[in-house]
Design a protein around this motif. Sequence first.
Motif, PDB file in Angstrom:
ATOM      1  N   ILE A 183       0.834  -1.208   0.000  1.00  0.00           N
ATOM      2  CA  ILE A 183       0.000   0.000   0.000  1.00  0.00           C
ATOM      3  C   ILE A 183       0.868   1.258   0.000  1.00  0.00           C
ATOM      4  CG2 ILE A 183      -1.635   1.353   1.365  1.00  0.00           C
ATOM      5  CD1 ILE A 183      -2.872  -1.263   2.292  1.00  0.00           C
ATOM      6  N   ALA A 184       1.895   1.274   0.845  1.00  0.00           N
ATOM      7  CA  ALA A 184       2.732   2.465   0.972  1.00  0.00           C
ATOM      8  C   ALA A 184       3.448   2.798  -0.333  1.00  0.00           C
ATOM      9  CB  ALA A 184       3.745   2.270   2.106  1.00  0.00           C
ATOM     10  N   VAL A 185       4.126   1.819  -0.931  1.00  0.00           N
ATOM     11  CA  VAL A 185       4.903   2.093  -2.146  1.00  0.00           C
ATOM     12  C   VAL A 185       3.989   2.438  -3.307  1.00  0.00           C
ATOM     13  CG1 VAL A 185       6.474   1.091  -3.849  1.00  0.00           C
ATOM     14  CG2 VAL A 185       6.857   0.687  -1.416  1.00  0.00           C
ATOM     15  N   THR A 186       2.888   1.715  -3.469  1.00  0.00           N
ATOM     16  CA  THR A 186       1.965   1.999  -4.574  1.00  0.00           C
ATOM     17  C   THR A 186       1.395   3.406  -4.458  1.00  0.00           C
ATOM     18  OG1 THR A 186       1.363  -0.345  -4.670  1.00  0.00           O
ATOM     19  CG2 THR A 186      -0.079   1.197  -5.800  1.00  0.00           C
ATOM     20  N   TRP A 187       0.964   3.783  -3.263  1.00  0.00           N
ATOM     21  CA  TRP A 187       0.391   5.116  -3.068  1.00  0.00           C
ATOM     22  C   TRP A 187       1.425   6.210  -3.330  1.00  0.00           C
ATOM     23  CZ3 TRP A 187       1.449   9.042   0.541  1.00  0.00           C
ATOM     24  CH2 TRP A 187       0.542  10.112   0.529  1.00  0.00           C
ATOM     25  N   ILE A 188       2.636   6.037  -2.822  1.00  0.00           N
ATOM     26  CA  ILE A 188       3.676   7.054  -3.001  1.00  0.00           C
ATOM     27  C   ILE A 188       4.029   7.209  -4.475  1.00  0.00           C
ATOM     28  CG2 ILE A 188       6.083   7.646  -2.517  1.00  0.00           C
ATOM     29  CD1 ILE A 188       5.731   6.222   0.200  1.00  0.00           C
ATOM     30  N   GLU A 189       4.118   6.098  -5.197  1.00  0.00           N
ATOM     31  CA  GLU A 189       4.500   6.180  -6.603  1.00  0.00           C
ATOM     32  C   GLU A 189       3.400   6.824  -7.450  1.00  0.00           C
ATOM     33  OE1 GLU A 189       7.724   5.248  -8.103  1.00  0.00           O
ATOM     34  OE2 GLU A 189       7.866   5.781  -5.986  1.00  0.00           O
ATOM     35  N   TYR A 190       2.147   6.541  -7.129  1.00  0.00           N
ATOM     36  CA  TYR A 190       1.062   7.204  -7.856  1.00  0.00           C
ATOM     37  C   TYR A 190       1.000   8.691  -7.531  1.00  0.00           C
ATOM     38  CZ  TYR A 190      -1.395   3.365 -10.143  1.00  0.00           C
ATOM     39  OH  TYR A 190      -1.755   2.344 -11.002  1.00  0.00           O
ATOM     40  N   ALA A 191       1.344   9.039  -6.291  1.00  0.00           N
ATOM     41  CA  ALA A 191       1.239  10.434  -5.855  1.00  0.00           C
ATOM     42  C   ALA A 191       2.527  11.208  -6.032  1.00  0.00           C
ATOM     43  CB  ALA A 191       0.837  10.467  -4.372  1.00  0.00           C
ATOM     44  N   HIS A 192       3.502  10.632  -6.698  1.00  0.00           N
ATOM     45  CA  HIS A 192       4.807  11.271  -6.853  1.00  0.00           C
ATOM     46  C   HIS A 192       4.641  12.626  -7.531  1.00  0.00           C
ATOM     47  CE1 HIS A 192       8.936  11.963  -8.375  1.00  0.00           C
ATOM     48  NE2 HIS A 192       9.278  11.275  -7.312  1.00  0.00           N
ATOM     49  N   PRO A 193       5.208  13.696  -6.951  1.00  0.00           N
ATOM     50  CA  PRO A 193       5.007  15.038  -7.511  1.00  0.00           C
ATOM     51  C   PRO A 193       5.755  15.239  -8.822  1.00  0.00           C
ATOM     52  CG  PRO A 193       6.599  15.111  -5.721  1.00  0.00           C
ATOM     53  CD  PRO A 193       6.055  13.711  -5.743  1.00  0.00           C
TER      54      PRO A 193
END
Length: 554
Positions: free
Chosen positions: A295-305
């Motif tokens: 969950i953490a890695v997927t969310w961060i990668e989708y939300a990458h600025p």
Amino acid sequence: MSPVLADVLLVTALIGALALVHRPFGDYMAAVFSSRRHLRVEKWIYRCVGADPDTEMRWPAYLRAVLAFSAVGVLFLYLLTRVQDRLPLSLGFAPITPDQAFNTAASFVSNTNWQSYSGESAMSHVTQTMGLAVQNFVSAAVGIAVAVALVRGFTRSRTGELGNFWADLVRGVVRVLVPVSVVAALVLIACGAVQNFGDIHTVTTLTGDRQAISPGAVASQEAIKDLGTNGGGYFNANSSHPFENPTGFTNWLEIFLLLVIPFSLPRTFGRMVGSVRQGRSIVGAMAAIWFLGVIAVTWIEYAHPGTASQLAGGAMEGKEQRFGEGPSSLFAVSTTMTSTGSVNSFHDSYSGLSGGVLLLGMMLGEIAPGGVGSGLYGMLVMAVIAVFLAGLMVGRTPEYLGKKIGSREIKLAACYLLVTPALVLVGTALAMALGEGEPSMTNAGAHGFSEVLYAYTSAGNNNGSAFAGFGADTEYHNTMLGLCMLLGRFLPMVFVLALAGSLARQQPVPATAGTLRTEKPLFTGLLVGAILIIAGLTFFPALALGPLAEGLAA
């Protein structure tokens, strides 16, 4: 279908498949390592190596067999890579240099499969199949054997005998790894993976350039590299290469393969100790940490600025367009939380915080679910620590599965926990202090430091994946990383087998009203908390210098 929904379905299908095979596969492995019967092919192997599979071994003898077998493997693989140009099917490749040959031998024998070379331009067919692929099988089987020996330590009493290493090794290869690998390889071939012993082909590309294409026994090595949580790719691009990973289905299959044994072994543990609920407690802790990481890695990668990331729907640099954000993140978390090292994207391109999560997955000791065998025995050592902490809270002698956790047991568990942090932190510090780290860094600053930290974390934890921006092919790094891989693999085994022998000599104590119920969800939560706190306290300063600093500065 939206990418997010597709990712949810992918993870759901994966969890469902793992849950479906957890019980039958775990029960099958318990039957394999509890059986007294030897197959005909196994008897032939025992005669060839001069072993008596029915002779019980105490932990020092079991350890000597592990170390002797592994030492022969290192020597054989080193010599094979040094003389590959004189053997058939050499493809014209030169011998591997001494430092890289040592690094490669240490890597594959220790189940790390770190590669400081490009396989398609360095290793012959014979080296790939007789050397690297064979070690993929036997190094994984060694990990299973040590885990089974520790489980026997909990089940036996008033004896120091832990079984027979040669029987455990051969059964792990013949009855578990080979059958599943054959089926997986056939599926991969049917889906388009390459499997041949042809010569290198030179073709003309659409732009008119000339390109050399290397064939090989790719599918068979791909199957065992994932199933055995090995990770060494036939090609430098590893599982992002279409010859290794042709389609979205094969990508899902490879993730399933690298998780199936580690997630099934807790069921084997539960069966062998006579309480499947104990196995559920262990697999629950593994699954919780793994799922949080996904969950953490997927969310961060989708939300990458960033504008480019927003236009692409996520951070796509370093990732295969065929797979996208979700499958790449799922693969990355699964490979760093097992000792696999196989990658379908390049972690150097992940955001700082994502890289921190991937690093933390390895720093936890790769126990969620961990490598084949090593994940189970690492989690059981952490369970011993958690029981000890709980005992301190209530002021009574801790017990786990009817065995008292005394000073000797806790010292052995503590020594096990200290090995990997010492290798990772000291190795990283030496590389930076001696000036060997900076020349190998592709990036400057916090990200460059993360590359060095990742390399020594991967080696010390026997993972084998790389940030992909770190130039490891130097005499210093080949030697130091090779030593880290060997020490990170075999020093913990010393303490695990010593702990198993200590437990096996004990008389079981009956459960009382004050005994901690280790099959309950409360213990699973305690175990997860102990793992995160211990790893966090140990590695937080190093993470703060690298991925956390980069992520917070973004």
